[in-house]
Enzyme design. Structure first.
Site, PDB file in Angstrom:
ATOM      1  N   GLN A 100       0.820  -1.210   0.000  1.00 51.66           N
ATOM      2  CA  GLN A 100       0.000   0.000   0.000  1.00 51.66           C
ATOM      3  C   GLN A 100       0.849   1.254   0.000  1.00 51.66           C
ATOM      4  OE1 GLN A 100      -3.383  -0.041  -0.572  1.00 51.66           O
ATOM      5  NE2 GLN A 100      -2.619  -2.089  -1.031  1.00 51.66           N
ATOM      6  N   HIS A 117       1.820   2.980  -3.394  1.00 52.40           N
ATOM      7  CA  HIS A 117       0.839   3.725  -4.183  1.00 52.40           C
ATOM      8  C   HIS A 117       1.186   5.202  -4.273  1.00 52.40           C
ATOM      9  CE1 HIS A 117      -2.454   1.082  -5.327  1.00 52.40           C
ATOM     10  NE2 HIS A 117      -2.440   0.513  -4.144  1.00 52.40           N
ATOM     11  N   GLU A 138      -9.611   2.826   5.040  1.00 47.35           N
ATOM     12  CA  GLU A 138     -10.079   2.296   3.756  1.00 47.35           C
ATOM     13  C   GLU A 138     -10.015   0.768   3.775  1.00 47.35           C
ATOM     14  OE1 GLU A 138      -8.957   2.652  -1.008  1.00 47.35           O
ATOM     15  OE2 GLU A 138      -7.546   3.352   0.517  1.00 47.35           O
ATOM     16  N   HIS A 139      -8.885   0.216   4.178  1.00 51.64           N
ATOM     17  CA  HIS A 139      -8.694  -1.230   4.273  1.00 51.64           C
ATOM     18  C   HIS A 139      -8.310  -1.597   5.697  1.00 51.64           C
ATOM     19  CE1 HIS A 139      -7.076   0.028   0.187  1.00 51.64           C
ATOM     20  NE2 HIS A 139      -8.149  -0.672  -0.125  1.00 51.64           N
ATOM     21  N   ASP A 175      -7.193  -5.724  -4.519  1.00 50.46           N
ATOM     22  CA  ASP A 175      -7.017  -4.689  -5.549  1.00 50.46           C
ATOM     23  C   ASP A 175      -7.286  -5.216  -6.950  1.00 50.46           C
ATOM     24  OD1 ASP A 175      -6.449  -2.522  -3.973  1.00 50.46           O
ATOM     25  OD2 ASP A 175      -4.279  -2.725  -4.101  1.00 50.46           O
ATOM     26  N   HIS A 229     -51.352  24.271  -0.004  1.00 52.01           N
ATOM     27  CA  HIS A 229     -51.316  22.837   0.266  1.00 52.01           C
ATOM     28  C   HIS A 229     -52.616  22.404   0.945  1.00 52.01           C
ATOM     29  CE1 HIS A 229     -47.063  23.192  -0.607  1.00 52.01           C
ATOM     30  NE2 HIS A 229     -46.872  21.888  -0.397  1.00 52.01           N
TER      31      HIS A 229
END
Length: 441
Positions: free
Chosen positions: A269, A272, A337-338, A371, A430
Site C-alpha cells: 500500500q 501507491h 479504507e482497508h 485490488d 397545500h
C-alpha cells in the site's frame, strides 16, 4: 518504520488524519499552469477555468487542455474500434486472460450484491421501486500506471446495475492514445465508449457534455488533485460517487502473524503514493520490531522503494496496543479504507469491526489481491468516510423512487391531518389542495 509505544501518542500522530494541504505544487505543474493561463493560479481557480471553457467551447476546449496540460494531440476524442482491436494485439495473452478472470470475479460478486440492493415493495398504497441511472461516466486516471483494474472495478458494477450507457474517459499518452491495457479492460467490462480527456477537462466533459462526449448522470472513479477538485465543483450539476484521497491500510496483527507477510502488505500500500497511510496495530513488541526489520530488507531493490519509504515515513508506522480488542477500538475510530486482521481466528473479531471500507480476514486474504481479483470493488472510502459510506458498488448506480397509490378508504383521515399540518406551516395552498378532495366526497 517508526514504532509508537502507546495508543494516546498514536492518536495524536498516526491516527490524527492531518489535512492534505497543498503547501506548494511541484514546479512542473506550476510551469504548466503559467504556460497555459499566462499566470500562476491556485488549483481551485485552474479547475474553475477549465470547467468554464469546456462548458462554453466543448470539444475544442477539451482538445486544447489535452494538449496544454498533457502534451497530447487528440483530434479525435472518441477511441475508435480499430484502436481497441489493436490494443488486444499489443497485449500478451496471459494478461488478457488475467483481466477476463478478474472481470468475471468482479461481475459475479456484484450480481450477488444486486440481489440485495434492489428491494422493491408495495404495501397498503405505499411502495418503492428501484431504477438504474441512465448514463454513467467512469473516470480512470493513469497513463504510465494505467490502472486497468480500476476500469473493471468501476465499470462492471455500473453494468451489473443495469445502467443503459456506461462511458469511460482517460488521460492520454503524448502520442494521443489511451494505454492499450486500459482499452482492453474497458472492452472486457462492457463499456459503451472510451474518450480521450484527462484531468478536470474529462470531469467537465462528463458533467456538461460536448459535441463528442455525452453528458452523464453520475461520475464515478478516483483521480488526483485536479480531478478531485473538479468533482467537487461539478457536484449538483451531476452526481458523483465520492471524493477519494490517498490510500489507507491498517493491519491488526498478533504474535501469530508472519512479520514478512505483514511487512509486504504494508509496502504494497505504501508504494501507491507518498501520502499513503500504511499502519500496523499490534500488542506484540517482538512482531513490531521484526516487521520493521523486514520492511527495510524488502524495500531494497523495489521499483517504487522511494515512494513506499516516503509513505512509511510521512503517514505510516506501528502503534503498540494493549490487546486485539484495543486495536479494533482504534480502528473503528480511524475508519480506514482497508482493515486487515492478521490474527488467530480473525472471524471471531470481525463482528466487532464497525468502520472500514474493506475487511480482509487472515493472511490468506491480502488486500493486494483485493485490488485485483477478489471481487468487491477496490474503489473504497478514504479519509474517514468509511464511517458513513462503503465501497463503490451497484447501489451507486441505482436510485429509489417512492410510490404513493393511496386507498380510497383512507383518504379522509390522511387529507384532514395533512390540511391541519399545512395550515400550521402557513402553506394554505397545500391545505386547499387536500381539502378540495374532502369537499368532493
Amino acid at each position: 518504520m517508526r514504532i509508537i509505544r502507546n495508543a494516546e501518542e498514536g492518536r495524536r500522530t498516526l491516527l490524527a488524519r492531518r489535512p492534505l494541504e497543498i503547501e506548494e505544487l511541484p514546479m512542473e505543474i506550476r510551469e504548466t499552469t503559467f504556460r497555459t493561463f499566462g499566470q500562476e493560479l491556485a488549483p481551485d481557480e485552474v479547475v474553475r477555468r477549465i470547467i468554464r471553457d469546456v462548458r462554453e467551447d466543448g470539444d475544442n476546449a477539451v482538445r486544447y487542455y489535452n494538449s496544454a496540460i498533457d502534451g497530447a494531440h487528440t483530434p479525435e476524442l472518441r477511441v475508435q474500434p480499430d484502436e481497441i482491436r489493436a490494443a488486444y494485439d499489443a497485449l500478451p495473452s496471459d494478461l488478457i486472460e488475467a483481466l477476463r478472470f478478474a472481470a468475471d470475479r468482479v461481475r459475479r460478486y456484484h450480481e450477488t450484491q444486486l440481489r440485495g440492493a434492489s428491494i422493491d415493495f408495495q404495501h397498503h398504497g405505499l411502495g418503492q421501486v428501484t431504477r438504474p441511472i441512465q448514463r454513467a461516466g467512469i473516470y480512470v486516471p493513469g497513463t504510465r500506471a494505467p490502472l486497468p483494474s480500476t476500469v473493471l472495478m468501476c465499470a462492471i458494477p455500473a453494468r451489473v446495475a443495469g445502467v443503459d450507457e456506461v462511458y469511460l474517459t482517460s488521460p492520454v499518452l503524448p502520442d494521443g492514445t489511451v494505454p492499450p491495457v486500459k482499452l482492453v479492460a474497458a472492452d472486457i467490462a462492457g463499456v459503451d465508449g472510451v474518450f480521450k480527456a484527462g484531468g478536470a477537462q474529462g470531469i467537465a466533459a462528463f458533467a456538461y457534455g460536448t459535441e463528442t462526449i455525452p453528458r452523464v448522470d453520475k461520475i464515478a472513479g478516483p483521480g488526483g488533485l485536479f480531478v478531485t477538485i473538479a468533482k467537487r465543483q461539478v457536484f449538483g450539476d451531476v452526481g458523483i460517487d465520492s471524493i477519494y484521497g490517498p490510500t489507507e491500510t491498517m493491519i491488526i496483527a498478533d504474535e501469530s502473524a508472519n512479520p514478512e507477510l505483514v511487512a509486504a502488505d504494508l509496502i504494497a500500500q505504501a508504494e501507491h503514493d507518498p501520502l499513503a497511510s500504511p499502519i500496523l496495530l499490534t500488542p506484540s513488541h517482538y512482531l513490531a520490531e521484526e516487521v520493521a526489520v523486514a520492511i527495510e530488507r524488502q524495500l531494497r531493490g523495489l521499483e517504487r522503494a522511494k515512494i513506499a519509504r516516503a509513505a512509511l515515513e510521512n503517514r505510516g508506522g506501528c502503534i503498540l496496543v494493549n490487546d486485539i480488542d484495543h486495536a479494533i477500538e482504534l480502528a473503528n475510530e480511524y475508519a480506514p479504507e482497508h482493515l486487515c486482521l492478521c490474527v488467530e481466528n480473525p472471524t471471531a473479531y470481525a463482528m466487532k469491526v464497525r468502520n472500514c471500507g474493506g475487511l480482509f480476514l487472515g493472511e490468506a486474504s491480502p488486500e493486494a489481491v483485493g485490488d485485483y481479483t477478489a471481487g468487491p470493488s477496490h474503489t473504497m472510502p478514504t479519509g474517514g468516510a468509511a464511517r458513513w459510506s462503503g465501497p463503490l458498488g451497484v447501489h451507486d448506480f441505482l436510485k429509489k423512487i417512492a410510490v404513493v397509490n393511496l386507498p380510497e378508504d383512507e383518504m379522509e383521515e390522511l387529507n384532514r391531518a395533512a390540511a391541519i399540518i399545512a395550515r400550521a406551516e402557513g402553506l394554505t395552498g397545500h391545505a386547499h389542495a387536500v381539502e378540495r378532495r374532502l369537499q368532493g366526497r
